[in-house]
Design a protein around this motif. Sequence first.
Motif, PDB file in Angstrom:
ATOM      1  N   THR A  97       0.896  -1.270  -0.214  1.00 34.53           N
ATOM      2  CA  THR A  97       0.003   0.017   0.054  1.00 34.53           C
ATOM      3  C   THR A  97       1.130   1.268   0.004  1.00 34.53           C
ATOM      4  OG1 THR A  97      -0.248   0.117   2.423  1.00 34.53           O
ATOM      5  CG2 THR A  97      -1.944  -1.118   1.111  1.00 34.53           C
ATOM      6  N   PRO A  98       0.594   2.254  -0.667  1.00 34.76           N
ATOM      7  CA  PRO A  98       1.420   3.472  -0.675  1.00 34.76           C
ATOM      8  C   PRO A  98       1.407   4.004   0.580  1.00 34.76           C
ATOM      9  CG  PRO A  98      -0.677   3.653  -2.426  1.00 34.76           C
ATOM     10  CD  PRO A  98      -0.555   2.451  -1.640  1.00 34.76           C
ATOM     11  N   SER A  99       2.518   4.831   0.927  1.00 36.94           N
ATOM     12  CA  SER A  99       2.647   5.440   2.122  1.00 36.94           C
ATOM     13  C   SER A  99       2.394   6.777   2.037  1.00 36.94           C
ATOM     14  CB  SER A  99       4.210   5.357   2.555  1.00 36.94           C
ATOM     15  OG  SER A  99       4.453   6.329   3.539  1.00 36.94           O
ATOM     16  N   TRP A 100       1.576   7.248   3.094  1.00 35.24           N
ATOM     17  CA  TRP A 100       1.052   8.573   3.336  1.00 35.24           C
ATOM     18  C   TRP A 100       2.385   9.711   3.616  1.00 35.24           C
ATOM     19  CZ3 TRP A 100       2.198  11.236   7.866  1.00 35.24           C
ATOM     20  CH2 TRP A 100       2.515  10.189   8.733  1.00 35.24           C
ATOM     21  N   ARG A 101       3.485   9.005   3.961  1.00 39.44           N
ATOM     22  CA  ARG A 101       4.686   9.938   4.354  1.00 39.44           C
ATOM     23  C   ARG A 101       5.170  10.747   3.231  1.00 39.44           C
ATOM     24  NH1 ARG A 101       6.100   5.025   6.979  1.00 39.44           N
ATOM     25  NH2 ARG A 101       7.763   4.828   5.182  1.00 39.44           N
ATOM     26  N   LYS A 102       5.289  10.121   1.914  1.00 37.90           N
ATOM     27  CA  LYS A 102       5.667  10.880   1.031  1.00 37.90           C
ATOM     28  C   LYS A 102       4.931  12.281   0.617  1.00 37.90           C
ATOM     29  CE  LYS A 102       8.726   7.134  -0.877  1.00 37.90           C
ATOM     30  NZ  LYS A 102       9.202   6.517  -1.985  1.00 37.90           N
ATOM     31  N   PRO A 103       3.650  11.986   0.187  1.00 37.78           N
ATOM     32  CA  PRO A 103       2.999  13.484  -0.093  1.00 37.78           C
ATOM     33  C   PRO A 103       3.044  13.929   0.913  1.00 37.78           C
ATOM     34  CG  PRO A 103       1.488  11.207  -0.504  1.00 37.78           C
ATOM     35  CD  PRO A 103       2.811  10.746   0.220  1.00 37.78           C
ATOM     36  N   PHE A 104       3.036  13.809   2.245  1.00 33.94           N
ATOM     37  CA  PHE A 104       3.237  14.812   3.388  1.00 33.94           C
ATOM     38  C   PHE A 104       4.324  15.098   3.482  1.00 33.94           C
ATOM     39  CE2 PHE A 104       3.869  15.377   7.883  1.00 33.94           C
ATOM     40  CZ  PHE A 104       2.823  16.508   8.098  1.00 33.94           C
ATOM     41  N   GLY A 105       5.520  14.610   3.411  1.00 29.62           N
ATOM     42  CA  GLY A 105       6.774  15.077   3.303  1.00 29.62           C
ATOM     43  C   GLY A 105       7.220  16.102   2.068  1.00 29.62           C
ATOM     44  N   MET A 106       6.496  15.780   0.850  1.00 34.78           N
ATOM     45  CA  MET A 106       6.599  16.846   0.041  1.00 34.78           C
ATOM     46  C   MET A 106       5.841  18.224   0.385  1.00 34.78           C
ATOM     47  SD  MET A 106       6.250  14.587  -3.727  1.00 34.78           S
ATOM     48  CE  MET A 106       5.024  13.784  -3.254  1.00 34.78           C
ATOM     49  N   PHE A 107       4.814  17.914   0.880  1.00 34.12           N
ATOM     50  CA  PHE A 107       3.999  19.232   1.444  1.00 34.12           C
ATOM     51  C   PHE A 107       4.896  19.735   2.567  1.00 34.12           C
ATOM     52  CE2 PHE A 107       1.254  20.877   4.835  1.00 34.12           C
ATOM     53  CZ  PHE A 107       0.752  22.154   3.977  1.00 34.12           C
ATOM     54  N   MET A 108       5.437  19.294   3.319  1.00 33.88           N
ATOM     55  CA  MET A 108       6.370  20.122   4.270  1.00 33.88           C
ATOM     56  C   MET A 108       7.781  20.344   3.771  1.00 33.88           C
ATOM     57  SD  MET A 108       4.942  19.543   7.270  1.00 33.88           S
ATOM     58  CE  MET A 108       6.470  20.226   8.169  1.00 33.88           C
ATOM     59  N   ILE A 109       8.102  19.886   2.802  1.00 36.64           N
ATOM     60  CA  ILE A 109       9.311  20.429   1.949  1.00 36.64           C
ATOM     61  C   ILE A 109       8.763  21.689   1.361  1.00 36.64           C
ATOM     62  CG2 ILE A 109      10.887  20.334  -0.047  1.00 36.64           C
ATOM     63  CD1 ILE A 109      10.956  17.533   0.654  1.00 36.64           C
ATOM     64  N   LEU A 110       7.882  21.683   0.885  1.00 32.75           N
ATOM     65  CA  LEU A 110       7.233  23.133   0.329  1.00 32.75           C
ATOM     66  C   LEU A 110       6.976  23.924   1.238  1.00 32.75           C
ATOM     67  CD1 LEU A 110       4.730  21.657  -2.700  1.00 32.75           C
ATOM     68  CD2 LEU A 110       7.181  22.615  -3.041  1.00 32.75           C
ATOM     69  N   ALA A 111       6.408  23.540   2.370  1.00 30.68           N
ATOM     70  CA  ALA A 111       6.127  24.689   3.442  1.00 30.68           C
ATOM     71  C   ALA A 111       7.374  25.237   4.085  1.00 30.68           C
ATOM     72  CB  ALA A 111       5.157  23.837   4.565  1.00 30.68           C
ATOM     73  N   LEU A 112       8.497  24.284   4.062  1.00 33.99           N
ATOM     74  CA  LEU A 112       9.592  24.759   4.465  1.00 33.99           C
ATOM     75  C   LEU A 112      10.448  25.898   3.709  1.00 33.99           C
ATOM     76  CD1 LEU A 112      12.238  24.227   6.515  1.00 33.99           C
ATOM     77  CD2 LEU A 112      12.950  22.474   4.775  1.00 33.99           C
ATOM     78  N   ILE A 113      10.074  25.436   2.334  1.00 41.95           N
ATOM     79  CA  ILE A 113      10.709  26.382   1.381  1.00 41.95           C
ATOM     80  C   ILE A 113      10.025  27.809   1.767  1.00 41.95           C
ATOM     81  CG2 ILE A 113      11.137  26.890  -0.853  1.00 41.95           C
ATOM     82  CD1 ILE A 113      11.434  23.982  -1.359  1.00 41.95           C
ATOM     83  N   LEU A 114       8.797  27.878   1.665  1.00 41.87           N
ATOM     84  CA  LEU A 114       7.934  28.846   1.654  1.00 41.87           C
ATOM     85  C   LEU A 114       8.433  29.798   2.878  1.00 41.87           C
ATOM     86  CD1 LEU A 114       5.558  30.671   0.522  1.00 41.87           C
ATOM     87  CD2 LEU A 114       3.998  29.390   2.069  1.00 41.87           C
ATOM     88  N   VAL A 115       8.400  29.096   4.190  1.00 42.64           N
ATOM     89  CA  VAL A 115       8.419  29.907   5.267  1.00 42.64           C
ATOM     90  C   VAL A 115      10.115  30.416   5.285  1.00 42.64           C
ATOM     91  CG1 VAL A 115       8.942  29.523   7.814  1.00 42.64           C
ATOM     92  CG2 VAL A 115       6.945  28.317   6.727  1.00 42.64           C
ATOM     93  N   TRP A 116      10.939  29.538   4.793  1.00 45.54           N
ATOM     94  CA  TRP A 116      12.298  30.169   4.805  1.00 45.54           C
ATOM     95  C   TRP A 116      12.370  31.557   3.706  1.00 45.54           C
ATOM     96  CZ3 TRP A 116      15.930  29.894   8.001  1.00 45.54           C
ATOM     97  CH2 TRP A 116      17.287  30.193   7.398  1.00 45.54           C
ATOM     98  N   VAL A 117      11.844  31.373   2.649  1.00 49.98           N
ATOM     99  CA  VAL A 117      11.768  32.497   1.703  1.00 49.98           C
ATOM    100  C   VAL A 117      11.056  33.772   2.278  1.00 49.98           C
ATOM    101  CG1 VAL A 117      10.380  33.339  -0.307  1.00 49.98           C
ATOM    102  CG2 VAL A 117      11.875  31.268  -0.171  1.00 49.98           C
ATOM    103  N   VAL A 118      10.079  33.427   3.030  1.00 47.92           N
ATOM    104  CA  VAL A 118       9.309  34.617   3.891  1.00 47.92           C
ATOM    105  C   VAL A 118      10.303  35.350   4.755  1.00 47.92           C
ATOM    106  CG1 VAL A 118       7.540  35.419   5.303  1.00 47.92           C
ATOM    107  CG2 VAL A 118       7.258  34.031   3.500  1.00 47.92           C
ATOM    108  N   ILE A 119      10.853  34.497   5.603  1.00 46.59           N
ATOM    109  CA  ILE A 119      11.908  34.961   6.579  1.00 46.59           C
ATOM    110  C   ILE A 119      12.988  35.799   5.900  1.00 46.59           C
ATOM    111  CG2 ILE A 119      13.606  34.174   8.287  1.00 46.59           C
ATOM    112  CD1 ILE A 119      11.609  31.912   8.980  1.00 46.59           C
TER     113      ILE A 119
END
Length: 68
Positions: A2-24
């Motif tokens: 079965t596919p893991s939910w960690r990969k889509p969630f991890g991709m979302f977290m990477i994008l969120a990390l980039i967004l927060v870092w860019v704003v800072i």
Amino acid sequence: MTPSWRKPFGMFMILALILVWVVIVASFSGWVGRWHPLVQALFYVVTGLVWIAPLKPLLAWMETGRWR
């Protein structure tokens, strides 16, 4: 398998990390803009690389489910 939910969630977290870092980093642009251009370049090179540090444990978690 079965596919893991960690990969889509991890991709979302990477994008969120980039967004927060860019704003800072962008919030410092007015202050950094007064610096000498070489110091500005150094600042942006360093801040452009620092955000990568949290990716190793995040990517490991996405693959294995463990943070180490």
